[in-house]
Scaffold this active site. Structure first.
Site, PDB file in Angstrom:
ATOM      1  N   ALA A   1       8.183  -0.761  11.141  1.00 38.27           N
ATOM      2  CA  ALA A   1       6.966  -0.056  10.747  1.00 38.27           C
ATOM      3  C   ALA A   1       7.366   1.081   9.826  1.00 38.27           C
ATOM      4  O   ALA A   1       8.533   1.471   9.787  1.00 38.27           O
ATOM      5  CB  ALA A   1       6.260   0.492  11.981  1.00 38.27           C
ATOM      6  N   LYS A   2       6.346   1.612   9.114  1.00 33.87           N
ATOM      7  CA  LYS A   2       6.648   2.670   8.149  1.00 33.87           C
ATOM      8  C   LYS A   2       7.251   3.895   8.826  1.00 33.87           C
ATOM      9  O   LYS A   2       7.946   4.669   8.215  1.00 33.87           O
ATOM     10  CB  LYS A   2       5.385   3.037   7.380  1.00 33.87           C
ATOM     11  CG  LYS A   2       5.078   1.977   6.325  1.00 33.87           C
ATOM     12  CD  LYS A   2       3.918   2.310   5.415  1.00 33.87           C
ATOM     13  CE  LYS A   2       3.824   1.205   4.352  1.00 33.87           C
ATOM     14  NZ  LYS A   2       2.519   1.027   3.771  1.00 33.87           N
ATOM     15  N   ARG A   3       6.997   4.037  10.144  1.00 32.55           N
ATOM     16  CA  ARG A   3       7.539   5.221  10.823  1.00 32.55           C
ATOM     17  C   ARG A   3       9.035   5.091  11.148  1.00 32.55           C
ATOM     18  O   ARG A   3       9.685   6.069  11.487  1.00 32.55           O
ATOM     19  CB  ARG A   3       6.734   5.523  12.090  1.00 32.55           C
ATOM     20  CG  ARG A   3       6.735   4.383  13.079  1.00 32.55           C
ATOM     21  CD  ARG A   3       5.894   4.653  14.305  1.00 32.55           C
ATOM     22  NE  ARG A   3       5.905   3.466  15.139  1.00 32.55           N
ATOM     23  CZ  ARG A   3       5.099   2.432  14.990  1.00 32.55           C
ATOM     24  NH1 ARG A   3       4.189   2.462  14.040  1.00 32.55           N
ATOM     25  NH2 ARG A   3       5.183   1.370  15.768  1.00 32.55           N
TER      26      ARG A   3
ATOM     27  N   SER B   1       0.871  -1.174   0.000  1.00 31.51           N
ATOM     28  CA  SER B   1       0.000   0.000   0.000  1.00 31.51           C
ATOM     29  C   SER B   1       0.910   1.227   0.000  1.00 31.51           C
ATOM     30  O   SER B   1       1.775   1.333   0.878  1.00 31.51           O
ATOM     31  CB  SER B   1      -0.867   0.015   1.256  1.00 31.51           C
ATOM     32  OG  SER B   1      -1.574  -1.187   1.361  1.00 31.51           O
TER      33      SER B   1
ATOM     34  N   THR C   1       1.408   4.013   1.274  1.00 38.11           N
ATOM     35  CA  THR C   1       1.132   4.978   2.342  1.00 38.11           C
ATOM     36  C   THR C   1       2.422   5.412   3.026  1.00 38.11           C
ATOM     37  O   THR C   1       2.394   6.071   4.059  1.00 38.11           O
ATOM     38  CB  THR C   1       0.189   4.353   3.399  1.00 38.11           C
ATOM     39  OG1 THR C   1       0.792   3.123   3.856  1.00 38.11           O
ATOM     40  CG2 THR C   1      -1.175   4.041   2.823  1.00 38.11           C
TER      41      THR C   1
END
Ligand code: GLU
Length: 288
Positions: free
Chosen positions: A259-261, A18, A20
Site C-alpha cells: 500500500a502507499k503507506r 493516481s 496520491t
C-alpha cells in the site's frame, strides 16, 4: 458480433496511477505488465495521470511518478494524459447519459446515506460497500428543481435499473477469466459526477480508455469488479470495448498487499537505499 471476443489488435496498453502518493513495488509490477504487453505486441504504451481528486492528488507526486517509471526503465508515448485537464470530455459523456434519461442528481451527504441505510435495517452489499439506497431517485422533479435553485450541492448518479434495461446483457474478455458476463447491478446507482468534480473514477476511466484508443486494459485484480460498471458505461456511451488482463497483486513476505503507506517499499526509498533498477524490477516480479 461476439462482444466477448478479444480485439484483433491488443497492442495499446496504459498505466493509470493516481498521484496520491509515491509508487511502490506493486505499482512497478502493474506498470511493467502494461509496458511489456505493448512491447510484445509491437504496440504502444500510454501513461495517464488520474488526478481528478483535487483534495488528495499532488503535482509533486506526479513528478515523482514520471521520474520513478523512467528510472525503472519504462518509456511511454507522449503526451501523458492528465484527467484534471479533460473536464469537457467527461461533461460530454454525462450529457449523453442525461439525454438518455439515465442520470439523477443526488443531494445526500455520506451521513444521510448511512442514516437511511441504518433506518432501513439492511442494504444490499455491493463491491463498493453498501449500495446507495436510492433516496434521491425518488425525488419529484419539483423537489429536484427547488433544491438546485437553492444551491444545494449534488452528485450525479446512474439509475442502474434503467441503465440495465437500456443495455441488455453484456460481456467482456479477460485474459485469465475468459468470457465474463457483466453484472454491474450489485454496485447500485453509482456516482458518475461527484459534488466537487465533473466526473468520477468509473466515468473518467471508461471515457479515457476509449479516447486514448486503449485496446488492452492491464490493471490489478482489485479492479476486476469495477470492470462490470465500465462495460455498462461503454455500452451506454457507444464506446469500443477493450480486452482486459487483471493481474495478481504483489504481496509482502507476510502475504499483505503493498500500500502507499508502506514507505520502505516505495521505488524512491529502494533507489535511495542503493538498489539498481534491475534489482527493483526483480523484486517487483517483472520478467522482461
Ligand atoms: N487510478 C487507479 C489507481 O491508481 C487505476 C485505474 C485503472 O487502472 O483503471 O488505482
Amino acid at each position: 458480433m461476439d462482444q466477448a471476443r478479444p480485439p484483433a489488435c491488443a497492442g495499446v496498453t496504459r498505466f493509470a496511477p493516481s498521484p496520491t502518493g509515491l509508487l511502490h513495488l506493486g505499482h512497478a509490477h502493474s506498470a511493467a505488465v502494461g509496458f511489456l504487453a505493448a512491447r510484445r505486441a509491437g504496440g504502444r504504451f500510454l501513461l495517464r495521470i488520474e488526478d481528478i481528486d483535487a483534495g488528495r492528488c499532488r503535482p509533486d507526486f506526479t513528478t515523482a511518478i514520471l521520474a520513478d517509471l523512467a528510472w525503472l526503465g519504462l518509456s511511454w508515448e507522449e503526451p501523458v494524459r492528465r484527467q484534471s485537464e479533460h473536464g469537457d470530455d467527461y461533461r460530454a459523456a454525462l450529457a449523453r447519459l442525461e439525454a438518455l434519461g439515465l442520470l439523477y442528481p443526488c443531494f445526500c451527504t455520506r451521513k444521510d446515506i448511512a442514516a437511511e441505510i441504518d433506518g432501513a435495517g439492511a442494504a444490499p452489499h455491493g463491491p463498493d460497500g453498501r449500495a446507495y439506497p436510492g433516496t434521491c431517485r425518488r425525488l419529484s422533479p419539483a423537489e429536484r428543481a427547488a433544491r438546485m435553485a437553492a444551491g444545494q450541492p449534488y452528485a450525479l448518479r446512474l439509475d442502474m435499473t434503467a441503465a440495465l434495461l437500456c443495455s441488455g446483457p453484456l460481456w467482456w474478455h479477460d485474459a485469465a477469466a475468459g468470457r465474463v458476463a457483466a453484472d454491474p447491478a450489485p454496485f447500485g446507482d453509482v456516482v458518475l459526477a461527484r459534488k466537487d468534480t465533473p466526473t468520477s473514477y468509473h466515468l473518467a476511466v471508461t471515457v479515457d480508455d476509449a479516447l486514448q484508443g486503449v485496446t488492452l486494459v492491464t490493471r490489478g485484480a482489485d479492479l476486476f469488479a469495477a470492470t462490470h460498471v465500465h462495460r455498462l458505461l461503454q455500452a451506454l456511451l457507444d464506446l469500443p470495448v477493450p480486452a482486459y488482463a487483471h493481474h495478481r497483486l504483489l504481496t509482502d513476505a507476510a502475504g499483505k498487499r503493498f500500500a502507499k503507506r508502506d514507505r520502505s517499499l516505495t521505488l524512491a526509498a529502494l533507489r535511495a537505499a542503493g538498489h539498481s533498477p534491475a534489482e527493483v524490477r526483480r523484486m517487483a516480479g517483472i520478467d522482461a
